[in-house]
Design a protein around this motif. Structure first.
Motif, short mmCIF file in Angstrom:
data_model
loop_
_atom_site.label_atom_id
_atom_site.label_comp_id
_atom_site.label_asym_id
_atom_site.label_seq_id
_atom_site.Cartn_x
_atom_site.Cartn_y
_atom_site.Cartn_z
N TYR A 175 -16.47 27.74 43.58
CA TYR A 175 -15.04 27.80 43.69
C TYR A 175 -14.62 26.33 43.14
O TYR A 175 -14.23 25.57 43.92
CB TYR A 175 -14.45 27.90 45.05
CG TYR A 175 -14.70 29.56 45.70
CD1 TYR A 175 -15.46 30.30 44.76
CD2 TYR A 175 -14.14 29.81 46.76
CE1 TYR A 175 -15.54 31.71 45.33
CE2 TYR A 175 -14.20 31.06 47.37
CZ TYR A 175 -15.06 32.08 46.58
OH TYR A 175 -15.06 33.17 47.08
N GLN A 176 -14.62 26.32 41.83
CA GLN A 176 -14.24 25.22 41.07
C GLN A 176 -12.54 24.78 41.90
O GLN A 176 -11.93 25.73 41.40
CB GLN A 176 -14.31 25.13 39.56
CG GLN A 176 -13.92 23.97 39.04
CD GLN A 176 -13.97 23.95 37.65
OE1 GLN A 176 -14.65 24.72 36.87
NE2 GLN A 176 -13.24 23.14 36.91
N PRO A 177 -12.47 23.62 42.35
CA PRO A 177 -11.13 23.15 42.56
C PRO A 177 -10.20 23.23 41.46
O PRO A 177 -10.41 22.92 40.40
CB PRO A 177 -11.30 21.47 43.15
CG PRO A 177 -12.69 21.68 43.50
CD PRO A 177 -13.58 22.49 42.59
N VAL A 179 -4.40 16.01 35.37
CA VAL A 179 -3.78 16.42 36.73
C VAL A 179 -4.81 16.88 37.75
O VAL A 179 -4.37 17.08 39.05
CB VAL A 179 -2.91 17.82 36.44
CG1 VAL A 179 -1.84 17.17 35.40
CG2 VAL A 179 -3.28 18.73 36.16
N GLU A 180 -6.03 16.82 37.36
CA GLU A 180 -7.18 16.98 38.39
C GLU A 180 -7.35 15.56 39.15
O GLU A 180 -7.07 14.47 38.85
CB GLU A 180 -8.47 17.03 37.79
CG GLU A 180 -8.40 18.39 36.54
CD GLU A 180 -8.22 19.80 37.44
OE1 GLU A 180 -8.83 19.97 38.36
OE2 GLU A 180 -7.34 20.53 36.95
N ARG A 181 -7.93 15.89 40.42
CA ARG A 181 -8.36 14.82 41.45
C ARG A 181 -9.49 15.09 42.35
O ARG A 181 -9.61 16.24 42.26
CB ARG A 181 -7.12 14.31 42.07
CG ARG A 181 -6.51 15.13 43.18
CD ARG A 181 -5.46 14.61 43.99
NE ARG A 181 -5.22 15.44 45.12
CZ ARG A 181 -4.12 16.45 45.03
NH1 ARG A 181 -3.39 16.47 44.06
NH2 ARG A 181 -3.90 17.17 46.15
N LYS A 182 -9.99 14.28 42.77
CA LYS A 182 -10.87 14.44 43.82
C LYS A 182 -10.52 14.16 45.11
O LYS A 182 -9.64 13.43 45.49
CB LYS A 182 -12.17 13.15 43.63
CG LYS A 182 -12.87 13.48 42.60
CD LYS A 182 -13.90 14.73 42.28
CE LYS A 182 -14.69 14.94 41.22
NZ LYS A 182 -15.54 16.00 41.24
N PHE A 201 5.03 20.44 30.97
CA PHE A 201 5.19 21.24 32.12
C PHE A 201 4.40 20.88 33.47
O PHE A 201 4.80 20.86 34.54
CB PHE A 201 4.74 22.78 31.76
CG PHE A 201 4.84 23.71 32.77
CD1 PHE A 201 5.71 24.13 33.26
CD2 PHE A 201 3.61 24.08 33.30
CE1 PHE A 201 5.38 25.28 34.34
CE2 PHE A 201 3.15 25.04 34.23
CZ PHE A 201 4.23 25.19 34.93
N LEU A 202 3.04 20.52 33.16
CA LEU A 202 2.31 20.02 34.27
C LEU A 202 2.70 18.88 34.91
O LEU A 202 2.43 18.67 36.31
CB LEU A 202 0.69 20.18 33.72
CG LEU A 202 -0.14 21.47 33.46
CD1 LEU A 202 -1.36 21.35 32.87
CD2 LEU A 202 -0.03 22.21 34.57
N GLN A 203 3.03 17.82 34.11
CA GLN A 203 3.51 16.71 34.76
C GLN A 203 4.77 17.01 35.82
O GLN A 203 4.86 16.46 36.84
CB GLN A 203 3.79 15.63 33.65
CG GLN A 203 2.59 15.16 32.76
CD GLN A 203 1.39 14.36 33.79
OE1 GLN A 203 1.74 13.76 34.75
NE2 GLN A 203 0.45 14.87 33.53
#
Length: 501
Positions: A305-307, A323-326, A454-456
């Protein structure tokens, strides 16, 4: 003479018995029971699995996401707002009536105008349909729409006999695919039988298909291992090794196009108006920071299940790694709640109950508590969830999406102001304009830039919390031959055969 007659009768009996024995039945285990079997009104993913055998579309996709003919053999853009189709000759609906241009027009007009149609936003740019002759359909759009053709490779492009429109097609569908509807017993089975007049009948070798909803993943796998099912979709990640180690089964996973998420009710009825999540974006930002996606992946997904932090899968040109993070940030989440004037926030999540989703929601409940959220869980049967969301009887609600080929198909219905799956009635004019502009733009590079903007803005507004990308995990008996998994998660039976035991 009597002996001759008896001998002939005996031989006929043997032949009839052999013919009956030769009939093949394929039993497929589904995670949920579909809602209704009218592609115009339907909402569920499992319904799309059934439709893949029941209802042909104007166009189809390949496993590598190319668009290919189905009911339409040719298509041409006459200009950037006019699309011409040539229909397949001699194709018929399950009631025997021809699949002609007039019937295609009737289907598209119905999808556009039916009050409770869930295809309206998918066909938002379609203005009118012409049928100049029996095999030619001309679609006129209000503006250029880069996603439009891909929409017709799904429910918006599925064709039903217009004669069935006033006979409750949700319960008695008269469609156009390789299999026709035989019967349905709610929460038990949907039975389809091979349609002999189908234009490509020779490539479909199964006589009867039975779809059986089995919400419990363990039960679904046990039924498969015991022979009660021949195929099962969405095998639990924790059962992957069991399938791999069973010599009678084959594990067939594929990376999907869709996501699991949680939507916020902003303005759909009283529960939206009183929802603390709707009043302050900082509350939503805090909740997003509280979700431990890595834990969901490892604990529930066993690494499958990839975040997800966005609606676009890694395979999409619109995917934006920035926009990805850990991990998560409990300290920052608590600070945001304090800024918004809250010590703790009470909220309820409504979701469709099954083994996986129960585990996911319980994990979100536990990790949310540490960040200041007192979460109550409201599980319900999946079809009931759909009506619950539509009428606004929720604060936060499960928003699983099986994914689409074009990025617009993964976001427009959920986030645009009039999106047909925007159950929370969220509306931000700037986000809406970006979505419209990206759908109109034909240049891929310019579309990517619009989706990045849009994502920002989505990082601030957070109307929906993306949790993980959906892998499609199939398990089939080894005697099932010819099955090919597709990234959209649908089960296509062309070329599939069931070997004798």
């Amino acid at each position: 003479m009597n002996k001759v007659i008896l001998k002939i009768a005996a031989i006929a009996g043997v032949l009839l018995s052999s013919a009956a024995f030769a009939q093949t039945t394929l039993k497929i285990g589904l995670q949920d029971d579909p809602d209704q079997l009218d592609p115009v009104r339907a909402r569920t993913f499992v319904g799309r699995i059934v439709f893949a055998s029941l209802c042909d579309k104007l166009v189809e996709i390949t496993p590598d996401l190319k668009i290919v003919p189905q009911l339409a053999t040719l298509w041409t853009w006459l200009d950037n707002k006019t699309l011409k189709f040539t229909l397949r000759d001699k194709a018929v609906y399950h009631d025997g009536t021809p699949i002609d241009a007039a019937s295609v027009k009737a289907n598209l007009d119905r999808a556009k105008t039916l009050p409770d149609s869930n295809r309206k936003s998918e066909l938002a740019t379609l203005v009118s349909v012409d049928a100049p002759d029996s095999r030619t359909v001309v679609l006129h759009l209000s503006e250029p729409d880069a996603s439009f053709l891909s929409q017709l490779s799904d429910r918006a492009g599925m064709m039903q006999s217009p004669k069935s429109f006033d006979k409750d097609p949700g319960k008695n569908p008269v469609c156009s695919g390789p299999y026709r509807f035989k019967e349905r017993v709610q929460n038990d089975r949907i039975v389809l039988e091979k349609f002999p007049q189908y234009w490509d009948a020779k490539d479909f070798h199964i006589d009867t298909v039975i779809f059986k909803p089995v919400p419990d993943a363990t039960v679904r796998l046990n039924d498969l291992r015991a022979g009660g099912l021949n195929m099962a979709e969405r095998i639990a990640p924790s059962d992957a090794e069991t399938v791999k180690n069973d010599p009678s089964l084959v594990f067939m996973p594929i990376t999907g196009l869709g996501f699991q998420a949680i939507s916020v009710n902003f303005a759909n009825g009283p529960r939206g108006a009183s929802n603390p999540f709707a009043k302050d974006a900082r509350v939503r930002q805090a909740f997003d920071l509280a979700i431990d996606r890595d834990a969901i992946n490892q604990v529930v997904g066993m690494g499958l299940y990839q975040p997800a932090f966005q609606p676009f899968p890694p395979a999409s040109f619109a995917y934006d790694k920035s926009v990805e993070r850990k991990g998560r940030d409990v300290k920052k989440a608590r600070a945001l709640l304090k800024e918004a004037g809250f010590d703790r926030v009470k909220v309820e999540i409504s979701y469709g109950t099954n083994t996986i989703m129960q585990q996911v929601m319980e994990l979100i409940q536990a990790t949310g508590r540490e960040a200041g959220f007192d979460i109550s869980l409201r599980p319900m049967e999946f079809a009931a969830l759909q009506s619950t969301l539509a009428r606004g009887d929720f604060q936060l609600g499960q928003a699983g999406w099986s994914g689409r080929v074009d990025p617009s198909g993964n976001v427009f219905q959920y986030v645009s102001c009039k999106g047909s799956l925007n159950d929370g009635k969220f509306c931000d004019e700037k986000l809406n304009k970006l979505l419209v502009d990206a759908r109109v733009e034909q240049d891929t590079g310019k579309r990517k830039a619009l989706y990045a903007e849009f994502l920002q803005r989505m990082q601030v507004e957070r109307p929906i919390f993306y949790t993980y990308y959906l892998p499609w995990t199939f398990a089939v008996q080894k005697r099932v031959k010819g099955f090919v998994p597709y990234p959209d998660g649908l089960i296509r039976l062309k070329g599939v055969e069931l070997a004798k035991q």
